[in-house]
Design an enzyme around this catalytic site. Structure first.
Site, PDB file in Angstrom:
ATOM      1  N   HIS A  18       0.834  -1.205   0.000  1.00 24.34           N
ATOM      2  CA  HIS A  18       0.000   0.000   0.000  1.00 24.34           C
ATOM      3  C   HIS A  18       0.876   1.265   0.000  1.00 24.34           C
ATOM      4  CE1 HIS A  18      -3.078  -2.774   2.144  1.00 24.34           C
ATOM      5  NE2 HIS A  18      -3.438  -2.654   0.882  1.00 24.34           N
ATOM      6  N   LYS A  42     -18.709  -5.648   9.253  1.00 13.55           N
ATOM      7  CA  LYS A  42     -17.484  -6.418   9.009  1.00 13.55           C
ATOM      8  C   LYS A  42     -16.537  -6.218  10.182  1.00 13.55           C
ATOM      9  CE  LYS A  42     -14.213  -6.915   5.238  1.00 13.55           C
ATOM     10  NZ  LYS A  42     -13.750  -6.267   4.014  1.00 13.55           N
ATOM     11  N   ARG A  91      -2.266  -6.494  -8.146  1.00 16.82           N
ATOM     12  CA  ARG A  91      -1.166  -7.445  -7.972  1.00 16.82           C
ATOM     13  C   ARG A  91      -1.169  -8.521  -9.029  1.00 16.82           C
ATOM     14  NH1 ARG A  91      -2.825  -8.442  -1.864  1.00 16.82           N
ATOM     15  NH2 ARG A  91      -4.779  -8.086  -2.970  1.00 16.82           N
ATOM     16  N   SER A 129      -2.768  -8.267   3.040  1.00 13.53           N
ATOM     17  CA  SER A 129      -3.196  -7.996   4.419  1.00 13.53           C
ATOM     18  C   SER A 129      -3.752  -9.269   5.055  1.00 13.53           C
ATOM     19  CB  SER A 129      -4.260  -6.902   4.443  1.00 13.53           C
ATOM     20  OG  SER A 129      -3.748  -5.692   3.954  1.00 13.53           O
TER      21      SER A 129
HETATM   22  P1  ADP Z   1      -9.989  -3.739  -0.085  1.00 17.19           P
HETATM   23  O1  ADP Z   1     -10.674  -4.401   1.064  1.00 17.19           O
HETATM   24  O2  ADP Z   1     -10.713  -2.529  -0.593  1.00 17.19           O
HETATM   25  O3  ADP Z   1      -9.558  -4.663  -1.189  1.00 17.19           O
HETATM   26  P2  ADP Z   1      -7.212  -3.590   0.750  1.00 17.19           P
HETATM   27  O4  ADP Z   1      -6.749  -2.830   1.942  1.00 17.19           O
HETATM   28  O5  ADP Z   1      -7.078  -5.063   0.779  1.00 17.19           O
HETATM   29  O6  ADP Z   1      -8.698  -3.110   0.568  1.00 17.19           O
HETATM   30  O7  ADP Z   1      -6.492  -3.058  -0.553  1.00 17.19           O
HETATM   31  C1  ADP Z   1      -6.586  -1.718  -0.968  1.00 17.19           C
HETATM   32  C2  ADP Z   1      -5.994  -1.583  -2.365  1.00 17.19           C
HETATM   33  O8  ADP Z   1      -4.605  -1.888  -2.305  1.00 17.19           O
HETATM   34  C3  ADP Z   1      -6.585  -2.524  -3.399  1.00 17.19           C
HETATM   35  O9  ADP Z   1      -6.613  -1.869  -4.655  1.00 17.19           O
HETATM   36  C4  ADP Z   1      -5.597  -3.665  -3.448  1.00 17.19           C
HETATM   37  O10 ADP Z   1      -5.591  -4.322  -4.690  1.00 17.19           O
HETATM   38  C5  ADP Z   1      -4.300  -2.906  -3.242  1.00 17.19           C
HETATM   39  N1  ADP Z   1      -3.249  -3.742  -2.704  1.00 17.19           N
HETATM   40  C6  ADP Z   1      -3.338  -4.681  -1.746  1.00 17.19           C
HETATM   41  N2  ADP Z   1      -2.137  -5.261  -1.505  1.00 17.19           N
HETATM   42  C7  ADP Z   1      -1.270  -4.643  -2.350  1.00 17.19           C
HETATM   43  C8  ADP Z   1       0.137  -4.808  -2.628  1.00 17.19           C
HETATM   44  N3  ADP Z   1       0.877  -5.717  -2.001  1.00 17.19           N
HETATM   45  N4  ADP Z   1       0.678  -4.012  -3.560  1.00 17.19           N
HETATM   46  C9  ADP Z   1      -0.078  -3.099  -4.214  1.00 17.19           C
HETATM   47  N5  ADP Z   1      -1.392  -2.916  -4.025  1.00 17.19           N
HETATM   48  C10 ADP Z   1      -1.976  -3.668  -3.114  1.00 17.19           C
END
Ligand code: ADP
Length: 155
Positions: A18, A42, A91, A129
């Site tokens: 992120h 959630k 990803r 995550s």
């Molecule tokens: P959500 O629940 O909205 O998917 P996340 O916190 O899991 O929220 O992810 C937020 C954004 O960051 C999404 O667009 C996801 O694809 C992206 N993302 C998650 N992990 C990574 C990573 N390792 N590298 C780049 N982008 C990521």
């Protein structure tokens, strides 16, 4: 007109992946707002206030990045804060398949809102995550994946 991008997500927790997206977003937009979505139905792993504080600390010297929390529709929140762009990270193909209908839905709610996808930097593509939560929940060390230390959990 300032080009404002909203980077919405659960960020439970915010990872190095992120962080990479925010940093690259700052190169493209005047302002990046990291927006932690809250959904009362959630259950989160880490409290939203704690995550907001941890992320805000990371960007304390970068006035072009701010951290907000929001409830409800992402596209409505984008309108509220004057963001014409949604920033999302990709990803892999499953991410793309997941993101596509969301982007169409957001455009339906807020026509003109452009979703901008950044491909993950290769070395960070395996960070998720969900996996981090699973490792941390059982006492494993997740420092390599995060830009800050998480408090240990009681097991
Ligand atoms: P959500 O629940 O909205 O998917 P996340 O916190 O899991 O929220 O992810 C937020 C954004 O960051 C999404 O667009 C996801 O694809 C992206 N993302 C998650 N992990 C990574 C990573 N390792 N590298 C780049 N982008 C990521």
């Amino acid at each position: 007109m300032a080009r404002i991008a909203l980077f919405p997500g659960s960020f439970d927790p915010f990872t190095n992946g992120h962080l990479d997206i925010v940093r690259r977003g700052v190169g493209l937009f005047d302002q990046v707002i990291v927006a932690i979505g809250t959904n009362s139905s959630k259950q989160r792993y880490l409290p939203v206030e704690q995550m907001q504080e941890l992320i805000a600390q990371l960007f304390r010297d970068e006035p072009r990045v701010s951290v907000r929390t929001f409830k409800g529709l992402t596209a409505e929140f984008a309108r509220e804060v004057g963001a014409a762009y949604l920033l999302r990270g990709l990803r892999n193909c499953p991410d793309f398949e997941y993101e596509k209908p969301i982007a169409y839905g957001n455009q339906h709610v807020n026509p003109g809102l452009e979703t901008v996808f950044l491909l993950t930097s290769p070395i960070l593509g395996a960070i998720s995550s969900t996996i981090i939560r699973d490792i941390h929940r059982f006492g494993g060390n997740v420092d390599a994946f995060l830009p800050f230390a998480l408090p240990p959990v009681a097991i």
